[in-house]
Design a protein around this motif. Structure first.
Motif, short mmCIF file in Angstrom:
data_model
loop_
_atom_site.label_atom_id
_atom_site.label_comp_id
_atom_site.label_asym_id
_atom_site.label_seq_id
_atom_site.Cartn_x
_atom_site.Cartn_y
_atom_site.Cartn_z
N GLU A 1 -3.68 -1.96 -8.93
CA GLU A 1 -3.12 -2.96 -9.84
C GLU A 1 -2.91 -2.37 -11.23
OE1 GLU A 1 -4.47 -7.07 -12.04
OE2 GLU A 1 -5.21 -6.71 -10.00
N ARG B 1 1.23 -11.70 -10.90
CA ARG B 1 0.19 -11.04 -10.12
C ARG B 1 -0.21 -12.02 -9.02
NH1 ARG B 1 -5.23 -11.44 -9.43
NH2 ARG B 1 -6.38 -9.53 -8.84
N GLY C 1 -1.60 -8.02 -4.56
CA GLY C 1 -2.80 -7.21 -4.35
C GLY C 1 -3.94 -8.00 -3.76
N TRP C 2 -5.10 -7.35 -3.71
CA TRP C 2 -6.31 -7.97 -3.17
C TRP C 2 -7.07 -8.69 -4.28
CZ3 TRP C 2 -6.83 -2.29 -1.82
CH2 TRP C 2 -6.07 -1.97 -0.68
N PRO C 3 -8.03 -9.54 -3.92
CA PRO C 3 -8.86 -10.19 -4.94
C PRO C 3 -9.57 -9.16 -5.82
CG PRO C 3 -9.17 -11.25 -2.80
CD PRO C 3 -8.34 -10.03 -2.55
N ALA C 4 -9.82 -9.49 -7.06
CA ALA C 4 -10.46 -8.57 -8.02
C ALA C 4 -11.84 -8.15 -7.52
CB ALA C 4 -10.56 -9.24 -9.39
N GLN D 1 1.52 -16.17 0.45
CA GLN D 1 1.62 -16.01 -1.00
C GLN D 1 3.07 -15.89 -1.46
OE1 GLN D 1 -0.32 -16.05 -3.70
NE2 GLN D 1 -2.13 -16.63 -2.53
N GLU E 1 -5.70 -11.87 0.79
CA GLU E 1 -6.59 -11.06 1.60
C GLU E 1 -5.74 -10.08 2.41
OE1 GLU E 1 -9.75 -11.01 1.36
OE2 GLU E 1 -10.02 -12.81 0.11
N VAL F 1 -2.24 -12.72 -5.29
CA VAL F 1 -3.46 -12.24 -4.61
C VAL F 1 -3.49 -12.74 -3.17
CG1 VAL F 1 -5.98 -12.30 -4.62
CG2 VAL F 1 -4.74 -12.24 -6.78
N GLY G 1 -8.38 -1.55 -4.99
CA GLY G 1 -7.36 -2.55 -5.32
C GLY G 1 -7.13 -2.68 -6.81
N ASP G 2 -8.22 -2.66 -7.58
CA ASP G 2 -8.09 -2.76 -9.04
C ASP G 2 -7.35 -1.54 -9.60
OD1 ASP G 2 -9.49 -5.09 -8.80
OD2 ASP G 2 -11.37 -4.31 -9.60
#
Length: 334
Positions: free
Chosen positions: A206, A222, A194-197, A235, A226, A224, A202-203
């Protein structure tokens, strides 16, 4: 040439007053359901269609809704929003409304443009897209009194139980939950890429993965990245190099899924990858993905702005159960 049907013709056929026909067209929620159905049947039978230009002059409305055209980014991103803009334009046209598309590269530019359009009576309302946490556009439009609805929740401003604004969103958590439940059939080690918090969208996506993993008593990594194919590839490359268990990978977007798919293929592994957006790229590369149904989002937005059958933007009381619509996405398995 036969004479075009009028409001009076509709009223006579339905056995109601001219005002009742107007109410059904503009504020249907105040009309009894049986009466509303009778008027709608008469409209269909006669083929009645209000003359948009005359309506604009009479009501002093623009009969236009403003929406920003995002800068072209190419690649996988932007496909869902393009589909949405096309869908809302088509459905607005069916109601005698027009979409006024404008360009803006920053929130400040967008607010300035919307201010000009509203003060010049060029739009009756606006549709916001790409909402973020504590979106500055929301408060500014509130202060200016510009009617608007957003595709995406105004994260941090309101919620379903205590609404402040009109919005329609795709239930991202439901989508990733369905994707994770499917992914768990390949093994308990389901990773989420996923994307950064801090991103509301995105949250939310997740959260669906976490809920499904918790319900299954499973655990997974999990990861992360961009929003880019290259970042996702890096990643997954690193996770594979570190020996992390990856029975399947659920991704927050198709762009991330493309990067994950490339990394898996390069490593010579057979690991199912599931994306989010169901873009043509997902179909071409053959990985599963979540279909958002932007056409359903467009229909729900116009229903909230104009009523189920209305052909003008009408003020709407914002109250629980009537201010929002969550569209349930669909897992497309390939």
């Amino acid at each position: 040439m036969p004479k075009a049907p009028t409001v009076e013709d509709v009223a006579a056929l339905a056995g109601v007053s001219r005002q009742t026909v107007s109410n059904v067209l503009n504020t249907p929620e105040i009309v009894r359901e049986s009466t509303r159905e009778r008027v709608l049947s008469a409209i269909d039978e006669l083929g009645y269609r209000r003359h948009a230009a005359a309506r604009r002059l009479r009501l002093r409305r623009s009969s236009a809704i403003g929406i920003r055209l995002d800068p072209y980014v190419g690649g996988v991103s932007g496909v869902v929003l393009d589909r949405f803009v096309h869908a809302v334009t088509e459905r607005a046209s069916e109601r005698g409304m027009r979409m006024l598309v404008y360009a803006a590269r920053t929130p400040e530019e967008e607010l300035a443009r919307l201010s000009e359009l509203w003060e010049g009576s060029e739009i009756d309302a606006a549709i916001l897209t790409g909402t973020v946490q504590d979106d500055p556009r929301v408060r500014r439009l509130d202060d200016q009194g510009v009617p608007f609805i957003s595709f995406g929740r105004p994260w941090g401003e309101d919620d379903i139980a205590d609404p402040v604004h009109l919005w329609v969103d795709v239930d991202g958590a439901a989508g990733t939950k369905a994707a994770t439940e499917h992914a768990l059939t390949f093994g308990p080690g389901v990773a989420f890429l996923g994307w950064p918090a801090g991103s509301g969208t995105g949250d939310d996506r997740e959260r669906g993965w976490r809920e499904a993993m918790h319900a299954a008593g499973a655990s997974g990594a999990r990861l992360v990245a961009e929003e880019s194919v290259q970042a996702a590839l890096g990643q997954i490359d690193a996770a594979l190099h570190d020996g992390q268990r990856l029975d399947a990978i659920v991704c927050a977007s198709d762009s991330l899924a493309v990067g994950a798919q490339i990394a898996v293929s390069r490593a010579g592994r057979r690991i199912p990858v599931i994306g989010f957006d169901n873009t043509p790229t997902a179909e071409a590369l053959g990985f599963s993905s979540i279909e958002q149904h932007p056409e359903d989002v467009a229909a729900a937005i116009l229903d909230l702005l104009m009523g189920p059958t209305g052909d003008v933007v009408v003020p709407r009381q914002v109250r629980p159960g009537a201010a929002h619509a969550l569209i349930v996405p669909e897992l497309v398995v390939r």
